[in-house]
Design a protein around this motif. Structure first.
Motif, PDB file in Angstrom:
ATOM      1  N   ARG A  19     -24.479  42.435  47.362  1.00 25.70           N
ATOM      2  CA  ARG A  19     -25.308  41.261  47.087  1.00 25.70           C
ATOM      3  C   ARG A  19     -25.588  40.495  48.377  1.00 25.70           C
ATOM      4  NH1 ARG A  19     -22.433  39.566  42.887  1.00 25.70           N
ATOM      5  NH2 ARG A  19     -21.686  37.601  43.721  1.00 25.70           N
ATOM      6  N   GLN A 123     -23.317  41.791  35.309  1.00 26.58           N
ATOM      7  CA  GLN A 123     -23.034  40.614  36.126  1.00 26.58           C
ATOM      8  C   GLN A 123     -21.556  40.501  36.446  1.00 26.58           C
ATOM      9  OE1 GLN A 123     -24.353  36.912  34.392  1.00 26.58           O
ATOM     10  NE2 GLN A 123     -23.167  35.664  35.817  1.00 26.58           N
ATOM     11  N   HIS A 343     -32.444  40.902  39.632  1.00 21.61           N
ATOM     12  CA  HIS A 343     -32.096  39.518  39.974  1.00 21.61           C
ATOM     13  C   HIS A 343     -30.590  39.325  40.065  1.00 21.61           C
ATOM     14  CE1 HIS A 343     -32.096  35.160  40.015  1.00 21.61           C
ATOM     15  NE2 HIS A 343     -31.329  35.149  38.939  1.00 21.61           N
ATOM     16  N   LEU A 344     -29.824  39.989  39.194  1.00 19.04           N
ATOM     17  CA  LEU A 344     -28.372  39.840  39.203  1.00 19.04           C
ATOM     18  C   LEU A 344     -27.761  40.304  40.515  1.00 19.04           C
ATOM     19  CD1 LEU A 344     -27.406  41.002  35.596  1.00 19.04           C
ATOM     20  CD2 LEU A 344     -27.337  38.684  36.511  1.00 19.04           C
ATOM     21  N   SER A 349     -28.619  34.709  42.134  1.00 18.79           N
ATOM     22  CA  SER A 349     -28.193  34.890  40.745  1.00 18.79           C
ATOM     23  C   SER A 349     -26.927  34.118  40.411  1.00 18.79           C
ATOM     24  CB  SER A 349     -27.959  36.376  40.460  1.00 18.79           C
ATOM     25  OG  SER A 349     -26.907  36.888  41.261  1.00 18.79           O
ATOM     26  N   ARG A 350     -26.246  33.574  41.402  1.00 17.83           N
ATOM     27  CA  ARG A 350     -25.022  32.825  41.164  1.00 17.83           C
ATOM     28  C   ARG A 350     -25.238  31.347  41.473  1.00 17.83           C
ATOM     29  NH1 ARG A 350     -24.810  37.842  40.174  1.00 17.83           N
ATOM     30  NH2 ARG A 350     -22.799  38.856  39.752  1.00 17.83           N
TER      31      ARG A 350
END
Length: 482
Positions: A19, A123, A343-344, A349-350
């Motif tokens: 990520r 996720q 997107h995750l 996303s967080r």
């Protein structure tokens, strides 16, 4: 049947696992706690986060192994998330086996695939937190429960079920809500009283062993004081899966054994979340990840329904054209999830990005600058990349997180913070974005009032979930310092 769902889950867990090296604040807590010595971890848990104590100890041991092997060269971010990927892979295999035991091989295969494709599963498969491990333990405990209900209460199935549920509850207390779903499944089945007595004994054993931790952790309930009414997006996710799951339950399916698909799937899908929502009316406690295993109930119901709807052409009147239309509809639904899955795997996303905050501070800071975290709990932003904060003086800090056996350290009094702020000409402030609620402790009031009265804002950088601002002493400080 097992390799395909678990292989898909492993692939989805590994896809974009870095990520972009983004880490959010809860993962930073895991990283910090896992890298403390066990002798330092225990005193910390006496003050905070005892509910996650077993998980932190296990990740501490994992990092000792991981960092001593060549795999450790992949980096701390991957090391932090690999246990969750492995746990979700095991959970997908367990869901497939459970679906096979309840209905059949095709239903098990599709249940495992459905589980792996649900975005919320992906996720938490890529987060360095305990929720994937809890989900896997609940899945395998449920897998033991089904055959145990069909046999005399002897052998290793009930002790195995008890051990798995106890481990799940000790890693996170809200795994105990799965016991209510299991009990409802046995009542709805229905099963003989001897089975209910055996389950009740297991349930009492788990709750008795969990009670000391539950009582002790209740003293630390202020940790979740930030929780208000449940997040609308999380509620929407549950509502969608609940409606789809109930619709799938209406598809006629022949179950195997005394515990039927609907008797198990519907309580597992609905009860844990509904009970947590009821608890939230007494004290706010609802976050979807606390009861992530509710997705297992949806996957079982959806897998059985898909197995029925996508059965081979010619089987029980199924025409080739009808099967093709249904297959295309399922493929379209899976394709529609692709943007969500992409997107995750992005930093946005967080809630925030600890790595981006540290990089912004490093870019703005100069040796001798002061440093403030507003509020103090945002000091966790420096946990994973402390070298990016070198040369800066944390003006409010009295004792470090490690020395004080806390998550965020302890701060000086408001008056002391005021005096120390006035000793520097330039300050880097790492804070929540504008518009967020502010804390009203003496320390936070002192920070805000001193910056407002004696400093001017020189420059600011907005980051996802944070803001890094440079302040200079008045008058005209920004002309040379901005």
């Amino acid at each position: 049947m097992v390799l395909v769902p678990s292989g898909l889950m492993l692939f989805l867990g590994a896809w974009g696992i870095r990520r972009q090296d983004a880490v959010w604040r809860d993962e930073a807590v895991t990283y910090d706690m896992a890298h403390r010595r066990l002798a330092d971890l225990w005193p910390t848990l006496q003050h905070v986060d005892v509910v996650h104590g077993l998980y932190y100890a296990l990740i501490h041991l994992w990092f000792r192994v991981y960092e001593s092997t060549p795999v450790g060269a992949l980096g701390d971010v991957i090391g932090l998330r690999l246990p969750s990927v492995a746990a979700m892979t095991a959970a997908a295999a367990g869901v497939a086996l459970l679906g096979q035991r309840l209905v059949g091989r095709r239903a098990g295969l599709l249940a495992g695939l459905t589980f792996a494709l649900v975005p919320v599963v992906q996720q938490y498969a890529q987060e360095g937190r305990s929720y994937a491990a809890v989900c896997a333990l609940v899945v395998w405990a449920t897998y033991l429960l089904v055959p145990a209900a069909a046999r005399p209460p002897r052998g290793t199935l009930w002790p195995g079920y008890t051990a798995l549920m106890l481990c799940a509850c000790l890693i996170h207390e809200f795994a105990s809500l799965a016991l209510a779903a299991h009990g409802a499944a046995l009542v709805l089945a229905p099963v003989p009283r001897r089975v209910l007595r055996a389950w009740a004994l297991c349930c009492l054993t788990v709750l008795a062993a969990l009670a000391p931790l539950a009582v002790y952790s209740s003293r630390q309930s202020a940790q979740i004081s930030w929780l208000m009414w449940p997040d609308p997006l999380q509620l929407l996710t549950f509502a969608v899966l609940a409606v789809l799951g109930i619709a799938c339950a209406r598809v006629p399916v022949r179950s195997r054994g005394p515990v039927g698909l609907r008797a198990l799937g519907i309580p597992l899908l609905l009860l844990p979340t509904l009970l947590l929502l009821l608890l939230s009316h007494v004290e706010p406690a609802y976050v979807d990840r606390y009861v992530l295993y509710y997705v297992v109930g949806f996957a079982l119901l959806a897998g059985a329904a898909l197995a029925r709807l996508l059965r081979p052409a010619g089987e029980q009147g199924q025409t080739r054209a009808r099967r093709l239309r249904r297959s295309l509809a399922v493929a379209a639904a899976v394709a529609a999830l692709l943007p969500v899955n992409v997107h995750l795997r992005s930093p946005d996303s967080r809630v925030d990005d600890v790595t981006a905050v540290a990089e912004a501070v490093r870019a703005q800071a100069r040796p001798g600058d002061g440093l403030l975290f507003m509020p103090a709990r945002r000091r966790i932003w420096r946990a994973t990349l402390p070298h990016d904060f070198r040369g800066l003086t944390d003006l409010a800090l009295a004792r470090s997180p490690l020395a004080s056996h806390t998550l965020y350290g302890t701060e000086r009094t408001g008056d002391a913070i005021h005096d120390r702020i006035l000793t520097v000409r330039r300050i880097i402030v790492a804070s929540d974005p504008d518009g967020r609620p502010t804390d009203n402790s003496d320390q936070e009031i002192a920070k805000r009032s001193t910056l407002r009265d004696a400093f001017e804002r020189c420059a600011g950088t907005d980051i996802h979930g944070a803001r890094v601002t440079v302040y200079g002493r008045r008058p005209g400080a920004c002309a040379g310092l901005g």
